[in-house]
Motif scaffolding. Structure first.
Motif, PDB file in Angstrom:
ATOM      1  N   VAL A  99      -1.875  -2.962   9.334  1.00  0.00           N
ATOM      2  CA  VAL A  99      -1.993  -1.617   8.449  1.00  0.00           C
ATOM      3  C   VAL A  99      -2.171  -0.822   9.158  1.00  0.00           C
ATOM      4  CG1 VAL A  99      -3.961  -1.055   6.715  1.00  0.00           C
ATOM      5  CG2 VAL A  99      -3.736  -3.658   6.450  1.00  0.00           C
ATOM      6  N   PRO A 100      -2.349   0.971   8.787  1.00  0.00           N
ATOM      7  CA  PRO A 100      -2.243   1.764   9.660  1.00  0.00           C
ATOM      8  C   PRO A 100      -3.845   1.384   9.525  1.00  0.00           C
ATOM      9  CG  PRO A 100      -0.709   1.975   7.714  1.00  0.00           C
ATOM     10  CD  PRO A 100      -1.060   1.050   7.058  1.00  0.00           C
ATOM     11  N   PHE A 101      -4.352   1.936  11.220  1.00  0.00           N
ATOM     12  CA  PHE A 101      -5.545   2.005  11.590  1.00  0.00           C
ATOM     13  C   PHE A 101      -6.557   3.174  10.155  1.00  0.00           C
ATOM     14  CE2 PHE A 101      -9.012   3.854  14.605  1.00  0.00           C
ATOM     15  CZ  PHE A 101      -9.183   2.814  14.701  1.00  0.00           C
ATOM     16  N   PRO A 102      -6.201   4.144   9.895  1.00  0.00           N
ATOM     17  CA  PRO A 102      -6.887   5.236   9.574  1.00  0.00           C
ATOM     18  C   PRO A 102      -7.199   4.088   8.131  1.00  0.00           C
ATOM     19  CG  PRO A 102      -4.906   6.345   9.599  1.00  0.00           C
ATOM     20  CD  PRO A 102      -4.804   4.934  10.166  1.00  0.00           C
ATOM     21  N   ALA A 103      -6.422   3.179   7.706  1.00  0.00           N
ATOM     22  CA  ALA A 103      -7.138   2.367   6.175  1.00  0.00           C
ATOM     23  C   ALA A 103      -8.479   1.837   7.156  1.00  0.00           C
ATOM     24  CB  ALA A 103      -5.936   1.862   5.258  1.00  0.00           C
ATOM     25  N   ILE A 104      -7.020   0.834   7.550  1.00  0.00           N
ATOM     26  CA  ILE A 104      -8.755  -0.019   8.049  1.00  0.00           C
ATOM     27  C   ILE A 104     -10.114   0.514   9.143  1.00  0.00           C
ATOM     28  CG2 ILE A 104      -9.154  -1.684  11.354  1.00  0.00           C
ATOM     29  CD1 ILE A 104      -7.740  -3.305   8.877  1.00  0.00           C
ATOM     30  N   GLN A 105      -9.828   1.200   9.759  1.00  0.00           N
ATOM     31  CA  GLN A 105     -11.396   2.435  10.023  1.00  0.00           C
ATOM     32  C   GLN A 105     -12.119   2.616   8.691  1.00  0.00           C
ATOM     33  OE1 GLN A 105     -10.477   5.883  12.299  1.00  0.00           O
ATOM     34  NE2 GLN A 105     -12.897   7.000  12.198  1.00  0.00           N
TER      35      GLN A 105
END
Length: 562
Positions: A99-105
């Motif tokens: 998953v792209p990091f912004p969504a994980i963040q």
């Protein structure tokens, strides 16, 4: 497409896949043999099953979610599924993009309630590992948390956004398919599919609850707290929620990295022996075991200093854990003892005691197959098995597999996880040391169990002697009662009045056979048209003949006497 639309499409894709291949299996494995066409059914079976497994592999990787877990469980079901399917699925792993990091963040910050830079002093945006349910990132604790916990380097495991909805849809689809299978007598007689899916659902819900995983990690650590063979990461509870798990970073040499082990001065064969012993302890002594011991979840950690042990087995990922109740554990011990003593009948008796075989099962053929198995292959290691003539091994595997799959099996609670754990353990040990012999690990353990239970054996013989004496004492009286009933004419057999119904049954049979044949040809043609257009079209056209016969027979019988 909206999220709701995506979920509906996902549900339909899973159920349509299952429906298509269930109909195909019914056609080839049930209907054609009943018509005496077993040879046609057997022709191309291996390629057909392999093609189904390959398409499920593609579906599982494409969908992710629980489908990959389903494939992994199926790969361990050597007792139920043919080898063409289990072999194709045994390499199925979480092959999903991160998953792209912004969504994980965003997910982590919503769970922790603080910005990520306040929760941790550093988080690597590139995931250490990405799986279908979540992904892990290396990180460092803030100075305040590091001072409080004594840890600095940690791993943060964060759930994939929206995974709750995906799991819910997947379980609904699996329950639907289980309902279909429960109506198939061949399946229902051997396994309770709805109960099996519910067990899988319970395991899956635990796996996406990181608070449960954290508690399991601590419980596992307590069991091995005084055992220098095993290491477990510490949980950072201050930074752990249901969807975010923070653990001590214990990354080391992967257990299957043979070259890395040798470079560190560690003998892979010693690792194999130690790993098997640790897994046996979990299953047969502790009753709480790691149910997913694949190479990514176990490290070999070199130790420095004056410690007695040069290395430790470090377990991670405690989302999939199993428990063995006391009764089941006693039964498993009996099976282990029978295996170590190459006792085919004892093995079958142990399977019955555990509850794997239904009490009504006729086990004569299984006992014979087990005895033959031990006589020919008992005691052989992986390397020795490779030297066996492949044709002999294949013929025996087919014969033994047919015997096993013909019996009415049922799965006790958590037994699926036990099978998975032992299958992964055996495969891991053989990859570490091709000459590894599982019998060398089983026999000392079984001998210890025999010594521990020797007192119980004596008591068992005493109970059996008392029971036999009781039966023998009652036998003359029961025989006398039977003889008296025969003399008095009170022993009778009631026979249905078949003669008056025979004509009616004969008329009905003609209509039923024609109707079934019509439906089979029509459905079979629809299913096969996607892959074999010509054969599918011919079957659909041929279905007209039994339809006409069914209608004519019905009209003719309606004119006759009732």
């Amino acid at each position: 497409m909206s999220d709701a639309g995506n979920m509906r499409a996902r549900y339909r894709r899973i159920t349509r896949f299952a429906a298509r291949y269930l109909v195909q299996a019914w056609w080839y494995e049930l209907f054609l043999p009943r018509l005496g066409l077993s040879r046609i059914s057997a022709h191309g079976r291996a390629a057909r099953l392999q093609r189904i497994a390959q398409r499920f592999h593609v579906l599982a990787v494409d969908l992710g979610g629980l489908m990959i877990k389903v494939g992994q469980f199926m790969s361990s079901r050597l007792d139920v599924l043919p080898p063409e399917i289990t072999k194709e699925l045994e390499g199925l792993q979480d092959e999903v993009p991160p998953v792209p990091f912004p969504a994980i963040q965003a997910m982590a910050e919503a769970e922790l309630g603080v910005p990520l830079e306040r929760a941790y002093s550093f988080v690597d945006p590139t995931p250490l590992a990405a799986a279908s349910l979540g992904q892990a990132h290396r990180a460092r604790l803030s100075d305040a948390d590091a001072a409080q916990t004594g840890l600095t380097d940690i791993v943060v495991k964060i759930q994939r956004p929206g995974i709750d909805e995906v799991v819910d849809v997947d379980l609904r689809a699996l329950r639907r398919v289980a309902g279909w299978l429960s109506r198939v007598r061949l399946v229902a007689d051997r396994v309770d599919m709805p109960a099996l899916v519910e067990e899988f659902a319970a395991t899956s819900m635990e796996e996406i609850d990181y608070l449960h995983e954290a508690a399991s990690a601590e419980r596992f650590g307590e069991l091995f707290r005084d055992d220098a063979r095993v290491g477990v990461p510490e949980v950072v509870w201050e930074r752990t929620t249901r969807r975010v798990l923070t653990l001590q970073d214990v990354t080391a040499i992967k257990i299957n990295d043979v070259e890395g082990l040798r470079a560190a001065g560690i003998d892979p064969s010693e690792v194999a022996t130690e790993f098997a012993a640790v897994m046996f302890d979990q299953l047969f002594a502790d009753g709480f075991f790691h149910a997913d011991p694949h190479p990514g979840n176990i490290f070999v950690t070199p130790r420095v200093g004056p410690e007695a042990r040069p290395w430790t087995l470090t377990f991670i990922d405690f989302g999939m854990m199993g428990e063995v109740p006391d009764g089941l554990r006693r039964g498993l011990r009996r099976i282990l003892i029978a295996a170590a003593s190459r006792n085919g009948k004892g093995m079958v008796d142990g399977m019955r005691d555990v509850g794997v075989l239904l009490p009504s099962a006729d086990t004569a053929e299984l006992e014979r197959a087990m005895t033959k198995l031990f006589a020919r292959f008992g005691g052989m290691g992986f390397a020795e098995l490779q030297e066996v003539d492949p044709r002999e091994f294949r013929d025996f595997a087919i014969e033994f597999g047919d015997v096993v799959r013909s019996l009415p099996f049922q799965l006790p609670e958590n037994f699926l996880l036990i099978v998975r754990a032992m299958s992964l353990t055996s495969g891991m040990c053989s990859s570490l040391d091709p000459a590894f012999n599982i019998w060398d690990a089983v026999e000392p353990y079984a001998n210890r169990l025999i010594r521990e239970e020797s007192g119980n054996v004596v008591q068992g013989f005493a109970r059996q002697a008392v029971s036999t004496a009781s039966v023998a004492a009652r036998l003359p009286q029961r025989l006398d009662e039977l003889a008296t009933r025969i003399e008095d004419g009170r022993l009778v057999a009631q026979v249905p009045r078949i003669e008056r119904r025979l004509d009616r049954v004969e008329r009905m049979v003609r209509r039923v056979v024609s109707a079934i044949l019509f439906a089979a040809l029509l459905i079979g043609g629809i299913v096969l048209r996607a892959d074999e257009a010509i054969l599918g079209t011919v079957l659909m056209a041929a279905s007209v003949l039994p339809l006409l016969h069914a209608l004519f027979a019905g009209w003719a019988s309606g004119r006759g006497p009732a």
